[in-house]
Design a protein around this motif. Structure first.
Motif, PDB file in Angstrom:
ATOM      1  N   VAL A  82       0.837  -1.208   0.000  1.00  0.00           N
ATOM      2  CA  VAL A  82       0.000   0.000   0.000  1.00  0.00           C
ATOM      3  C   VAL A  82       0.864   1.245   0.000  1.00  0.00           C
ATOM      4  O   VAL A  82       0.582   2.216  -0.722  1.00  0.00           O
ATOM      5  CB  VAL A  82      -0.944  -0.017   1.213  1.00  0.00           C
ATOM      6  CG1 VAL A  82      -1.672   1.321   1.345  1.00  0.00           C
ATOM      7  CG2 VAL A  82      -1.957  -1.144   1.085  1.00  0.00           C
ATOM      8  N   ILE A  85       2.265   1.702  -3.481  1.00  0.00           N
ATOM      9  CA  ILE A  85       1.227   2.168  -4.405  1.00  0.00           C
ATOM     10  C   ILE A  85       0.945   3.647  -4.209  1.00  0.00           C
ATOM     11  O   ILE A  85       0.831   4.407  -5.178  1.00  0.00           O
ATOM     12  CB  ILE A  85      -0.055   1.334  -4.218  1.00  0.00           C
ATOM     13  CG1 ILE A  85       0.161  -0.096  -4.718  1.00  0.00           C
ATOM     14  CG2 ILE A  85      -1.234   1.964  -4.969  1.00  0.00           C
ATOM     15  CD1 ILE A  85      -0.986  -1.039  -4.399  1.00  0.00           C
ATOM     16  N   TYR A 146       1.698  -6.618  -6.646  1.00  0.00           N
ATOM     17  CA  TYR A 146       0.605  -5.776  -6.159  1.00  0.00           C
ATOM     18  C   TYR A 146       0.792  -4.330  -6.622  1.00  0.00           C
ATOM     19  O   TYR A 146      -0.187  -3.643  -6.945  1.00  0.00           O
ATOM     20  CB  TYR A 146       0.514  -5.834  -4.643  1.00  0.00           C
ATOM     21  CG  TYR A 146      -0.249  -7.015  -4.116  1.00  0.00           C
ATOM     22  CD1 TYR A 146      -1.513  -7.337  -4.622  1.00  0.00           C
ATOM     23  CD2 TYR A 146       0.263  -7.827  -3.112  1.00  0.00           C
ATOM     24  CE1 TYR A 146      -2.219  -8.429  -4.145  1.00  0.00           C
ATOM     25  CE2 TYR A 146      -0.444  -8.920  -2.626  1.00  0.00           C
ATOM     26  CZ  TYR A 146      -1.678  -9.209  -3.152  1.00  0.00           C
ATOM     27  OH  TYR A 146      -2.395 -10.288  -2.683  1.00  0.00           O
ATOM     28  N   GLY A 150      -2.022  -2.547  -8.794  1.00  0.00           N
ATOM     29  CA  GLY A 150      -2.758  -1.523  -8.064  1.00  0.00           C
ATOM     30  C   GLY A 150      -2.487  -0.094  -8.480  1.00  0.00           C
ATOM     31  O   GLY A 150      -3.243   0.821  -8.115  1.00  0.00           O
ATOM     32  N   ALA A 154      -5.118   3.662  -8.576  1.00  0.00           N
ATOM     33  CA  ALA A 154      -4.654   4.718  -7.678  1.00  0.00           C
ATOM     34  C   ALA A 154      -4.228   5.956  -8.465  1.00  0.00           C
ATOM     35  O   ALA A 154      -4.543   7.098  -8.079  1.00  0.00           O
ATOM     36  CB  ALA A 154      -3.496   4.201  -6.834  1.00  0.00           C
ATOM     37  N   ASP A 203      -7.086  -0.383  -0.933  1.00  0.00           N
ATOM     38  CA  ASP A 203      -6.009  -1.327  -1.218  1.00  0.00           C
ATOM     39  C   ASP A 203      -5.728  -2.259  -0.042  1.00  0.00           C
ATOM     40  O   ASP A 203      -5.361  -3.419  -0.239  1.00  0.00           O
ATOM     41  CB  ASP A 203      -4.737  -0.567  -1.603  1.00  0.00           C
ATOM     42  CG  ASP A 203      -4.832   0.042  -2.991  1.00  0.00           C
ATOM     43  OD1 ASP A 203      -5.658  -0.440  -3.780  1.00  0.00           O
ATOM     44  OD2 ASP A 203      -4.101   1.005  -3.281  1.00  0.00           O
ATOM     45  N   TRP A 206      -8.303  -4.935  -0.203  1.00  0.00           N
ATOM     46  CA  TRP A 206      -8.033  -5.812  -1.352  1.00  0.00           C
ATOM     47  C   TRP A 206      -6.849  -6.746  -1.066  1.00  0.00           C
ATOM     48  O   TRP A 206      -6.957  -7.964  -1.210  1.00  0.00           O
ATOM     49  CB  TRP A 206      -7.760  -4.960  -2.597  1.00  0.00           C
ATOM     50  CG  TRP A 206      -7.017  -5.656  -3.685  1.00  0.00           C
ATOM     51  CD1 TRP A 206      -7.274  -6.897  -4.196  1.00  0.00           C
ATOM     52  CD2 TRP A 206      -5.868  -5.159  -4.394  1.00  0.00           C
ATOM     53  NE1 TRP A 206      -6.358  -7.197  -5.199  1.00  0.00           N
ATOM     54  CE2 TRP A 206      -5.490  -6.151  -5.337  1.00  0.00           C
ATOM     55  CE3 TRP A 206      -5.128  -3.966  -4.344  1.00  0.00           C
ATOM     56  CZ2 TRP A 206      -4.404  -5.990  -6.195  1.00  0.00           C
ATOM     57  CZ3 TRP A 206      -4.053  -3.810  -5.204  1.00  0.00           C
ATOM     58  CH2 TRP A 206      -3.697  -4.809  -6.119  1.00  0.00           C
TER      59      TRP A 206
END
Length: 276
Positions: A82, A85, A146, A150, A154, A203, A206
């Motif tokens: 996360v 991202i 990821y 992702g 975003a 996120d 997810w």
């Protein structure tokens, strides 16, 4: 007459919301109640209250699923993914907005188009390619994947939000001698806090709950996340439902606590995004 109509409307609204709330909460309540039952009791009466609240399922699940390792792996993968991202997608979106040209429009179009492709269509070439490169069975490889999957959504969300940020603040900072990186991290990024919080929660939910991608990448038990660990209780010929339900509750609780802590920020982000 008008008062009766308002009362009827309010009562109908609350009744409808209550029904929806029950429909959403019912699966979790069913898992929670059955986590205190034995396997036989679950099969006989899955919808009733347990005769006795037995916590042995939780202690058994904690040991057999290696909960501490699964929690550690899930926490590391989720937090690092996360954070990556948020950082890379916000920087990319800032570049695409402030240096708007034909190439930036093409990049944004490619990012948006990539969201249309379902992951199931990429599974076989994905595993084959990265397996040949020996990039499987690693938390850091999963974090890299990821980030790739992702960053599109975003960046798209950041792109719309950054367009509403006035350039005057950045120009004033540049005139005072600040560099572009300083302007982004000290001026633009704090303004993006509402949308960053919203993206982070989306996120986290997810990545924490994801089963399919970790099942393809993480092959050893030492690397498994909590969703993979709970699958241990569902065998080919038999399933230990009581212990499995307890494991599911233990895997769900951390993300529920995170959401309850951050829910005010989510509402604030949605409201500010709508106003902008």
């Amino acid at each position: 007459m008008m008062r009766n109509k308002r009362l009827f409307t309010a009562a109908s609204w609350y009744a409808g919301m209550s029904i929806l709330f029950f429909l959403f909460i019912f699966p979790f309540l069913l898992i929670l109640l059955n986590s205190f039952k034995s396997r036989v009791e679950i099969i006989r009466n899955p919808l009733t209250l347990p005769k006795t609240f037995d916590f042995s399922n939780y202690t058994d699940a904690f040991t057999r699923m290696n909960f501490s390792y699964g929690l550690y792996n899930s926490a590391i993968i989720t937090c690092v993914s996360v954070l990556a991202i948020l950082v890379f997608s916000s920087m990319l979106a800032y570049y695409l907005v402030r240096w708007s040209n034909k190439m930036s429009s093409i990049i944004l179009l490619m990012l948006v188009s990539s969201m249309i492709i379902p992951f199931q269509a990429l599974m076989i070439p994905f595993v084959s390619l990265y397996g040949n490169l020996h990039m499987l069975n690693s938390k850091w490889a999963l974090i890299f994947f990821y980030l790739g999957f992702g960053i599109s959504l975003a960046t798209f969300m950041y792109h719309g939000f950054i367009k509403t940020v006035p350039k005057d603040l950045e120009e004033a900072a540049l005139m005072d001698g600040a560099g572009r990186i300083q302007v982004f991290y000290q001026i633009v990024l704090p303004i993006l806090k509402p949308i960053s919080t919203t993206i982070a929660i989306i996120d986290v939910l997810w990545i924490w709950n994801d089963f399919l991608l970790p099942s393809l990448v993480l092959l050893s038990k030492e690397q498994q996340t909590l969703p993979l660990s709970t699958y241990y209780f569902f065998g080919k010929y038999t399933s230990n439902y009581g212990v499995a339900m307890a494991a599911l509750v233990m895997a769900i609780i951390p993300v529920i606590v995170f959401y309850l802590i951050m829910q005010k920020q989510v509402i604030k982000g949605v409201v500010e995004g709508a106003v902008k």
